[in-house]
Design an enzyme around this catalytic site. Sequence first.
Site, PDB file in Angstrom:
ATOM      1  CG  ASP A  59      -2.313   0.546   0.911  1.00 16.37           C
ATOM      2  OD1 ASP A  59      -2.362   1.751   0.623  1.00 16.37           O
ATOM      3  OD2 ASP A  59      -3.323  -0.178   0.963  1.00 16.37           O
ATOM      4  CG  HIS A  81      -5.233   3.928   0.393  1.00 16.62           C
ATOM      5  ND1 HIS A  81      -4.755   2.648   0.182  1.00 16.62           N
ATOM      6  CD2 HIS A  81      -6.496   3.938  -0.092  1.00 16.62           C
ATOM      7  CE1 HIS A  81      -5.690   1.924  -0.408  1.00 16.62           C
ATOM      8  NE2 HIS A  81      -6.760   2.682  -0.584  1.00 16.62           N
ATOM      9  CB  SER A  88      -9.302   0.767  -0.549  1.00 20.80           C
ATOM     10  OG  SER A  88      -8.577   0.868  -1.736  1.00 20.80           O
TER      11      SER A  88
END
Length: 815
Positions: free
Chosen positions: A160, A234, A596
């Site tokens: 990620d 994220h 996600s």
Amino acid sequence: MDIGLRIFVVFVLLVAVTAEVYIVTMEGDPIISYKGGENGFEATAVESDEKIDTSSELVTVYARHLERKHDMILGMLFEEGSYKKLYSYKHLINGFAAHVSPEQAETLRRAPGVRSVDKDWKVRRLTTHTPEFLGLPTDVWPTGGGFDRAGEDIVIGFVDSGIYPHHPSFASHHRLPYGPLPHYKGKCEEDPHTKKSFCNRKIVGAQHFAEAAKAAGAFNPDIDYASPMDGDGHGSHTAAIAAGNNGIPLRMHGYEFGKASGMAPRARIAVYKALYRLFGGFVADVVAAIDQAVHDGVDILSLSVGPNSPPTTTKTTFLNPFDATLLGAVKAGVFVAQAAGNGGPFPKTLVSYSPWITTVAAAIDDRRYKNHLTLGNGKMLAGMGLSPPTRPHRLYTLVSANDVLLDSSVSKYNPSDCQRPEVFNKKLVEGNILLCGYSFNFVVGTASIKKVVATAKHLGAAGFVLVVENVSPGTKFDPVPSAIPGILITDVSKSMDLIDYYNASTSRDWTGRVKSFKAEGSIGDGLAPVLHKSAPQVALFSARGPNTKDFSFQDADLLKPDILAPGYLIWAAWCPNGTDEPNYVGEGFALISGTSMAAPHIAGIAALVKQKHPQWSPAAIKSALMTTSTVIDRAGRLLQAQQYSDTEAVTLVKATPFDYGSGHVNPSAALDPGLIFDAGYEDYLGFLCTTPGISAHEIRNYTNTACNYDMKHPSNFNAPSIAVSHLVGTQTVTRKVTNVAEVEETYTITARMQPSIAIEVNPPAMTLRPGATRTFSVTMTVRSVSGVYSFGEVKLKGSRGHKVRIPVVALGHRR
């Protein structure tokens, strides 16, 4: 500068401009599947579902041998300085990534020993309360010793955007210290500024991969950080969803919104940063990260990432460097959860295709953040907002942003967005409720609710209202935490009611300038969530099936997505410098949506299953999750999915397996599934070898394996689902189940299907001892050709209470 030097400089610049990154796969097996045969190198292959022993001298020697071969072919073909090798891939695929010109790539493509040459392509990110919604604290964590032990000794790898290691969700436990972790051998990079390690006892590995991004000229060290530091938000968010510490107070703006926890709060975190703030990432970097993660010994991989588009040389969705690397990961016993994609609600929008991957769709859970605006005429307008109320029993004057400008010339700044406090007359706003417009700027991210809050606070407003005057399909309205009273009116008709009331109550002179503001209102309390029973639902954005086998979008004989998990408005950790969501810049937590967010839910729950059943294969874990999932919501109704109506309004329709796969995850049931549908490396090869349109040559290029595996039809792959994309007449598929319970159990097998297709099972019942495996068949016959898929299911009901269900999808065709 003489003419010769000038020509040389121009030539170098041209090479630099035209060079691109290519991923090259070579003849010869990677470490995971090398069975010996090359002089002087003994076998390193592992049995299916076994980890690579990276400490082995045999592995080290063979890895060096592969890397030397990669260097040798480049050195033989090209002059030094005309290319740059970025990575050698040795563990899961045998190949390398290199920065070369298109002409050099063509030379490589023709070179002896080269299997395939793929131009690198980009990937993108696919962007609390959910542990309670999933029943983890009461039904799952106690079976593993409580939250203090949930996920103990399991390592989840995250490919990620990195991690913010200073967040309390990732702190080491002092009350209950972590023990040693002998099976994990990852390394920890240091922060280049502080020289401190990114790791602690909770974060056990932290590395970054950016060679392809640098070669492409996309990497900016000032904002992307040449370290595992999360420059986006994220990565920290997804890691916290799966494995964040339990009971972390979720505080923002002086309010607490509950306590945050990961699905497996004792699991360890291994960070493999390959995504970046502005451009996403590149497959060459992602493949290097996955290769390293499996080498290091992760148990689970969480991938909230998907391709922007397929590589130009790839013919099938299942065979490319990315999916081939994940096939190697699964062969090494690593469970892979990947986000389905955010292209919904339209069909064939998935970005995760292969049978060895668990593809996760996104659900809306049972929590809503509702609020209301009460007008002076007594009308109450519903909206959303995560904010405190205005003072009780009091109405406040409403002032429109366009009516309180200091100078009409500032209209070029789109003042109704309320992003710039300096353009407003503070005397007219102070103590009143500011009315702002929710324009397209909020949709594209050039305006944010966070800035509206800042503007209202700076002007001394009592609160703010955001009004939506028109809406386009796909517009997403999410509540944003606010320190002052605020509400977003998302219904256009309600917005018009407010505007009409305001205009009727406001006195103006002949030029249109306001003489007196008489409209009034008050904002309700939006801090507490409202729980409802019509959950879970499939989120509008969640990518839909049917699955495709090639980039002509021909349907595959494999159901995707596999499973549904929470992915809408998920609270989790954030990094203060994260910019992925403008409303959470500078914050420690964020409330965001996407598949996600769904994928790490499954990664964390898979860690709990792995903890209880450490010897289970990735396919066994996937089967347990899928066969115990539910297609019933909290109100006892069949699952629904958000969809567009004919008028492009968002509505609810009956969901199908193309929306949710097998159903919504049920963690407690997954720990004790009764039966599993197991599969290994040879089964995946059999699926590939029997899929029409995939050549044996292409399979050999990416797997270095001949097609000696024939399951007659890809629908016979032992998945916990059945998909037949071209059913003509009658077709029988087989499935094999294994009893993983500790006692003998008799199962009654039944099946049902929509009327256009008849379905039968054989045998109707079977008894299995612990560890025993039995086969059953499912026969489908076309009754009528409707032109649309028919849906159904096969149920296996055990005499000791186990319930196993697999979805069936089939499309009938005429002979």
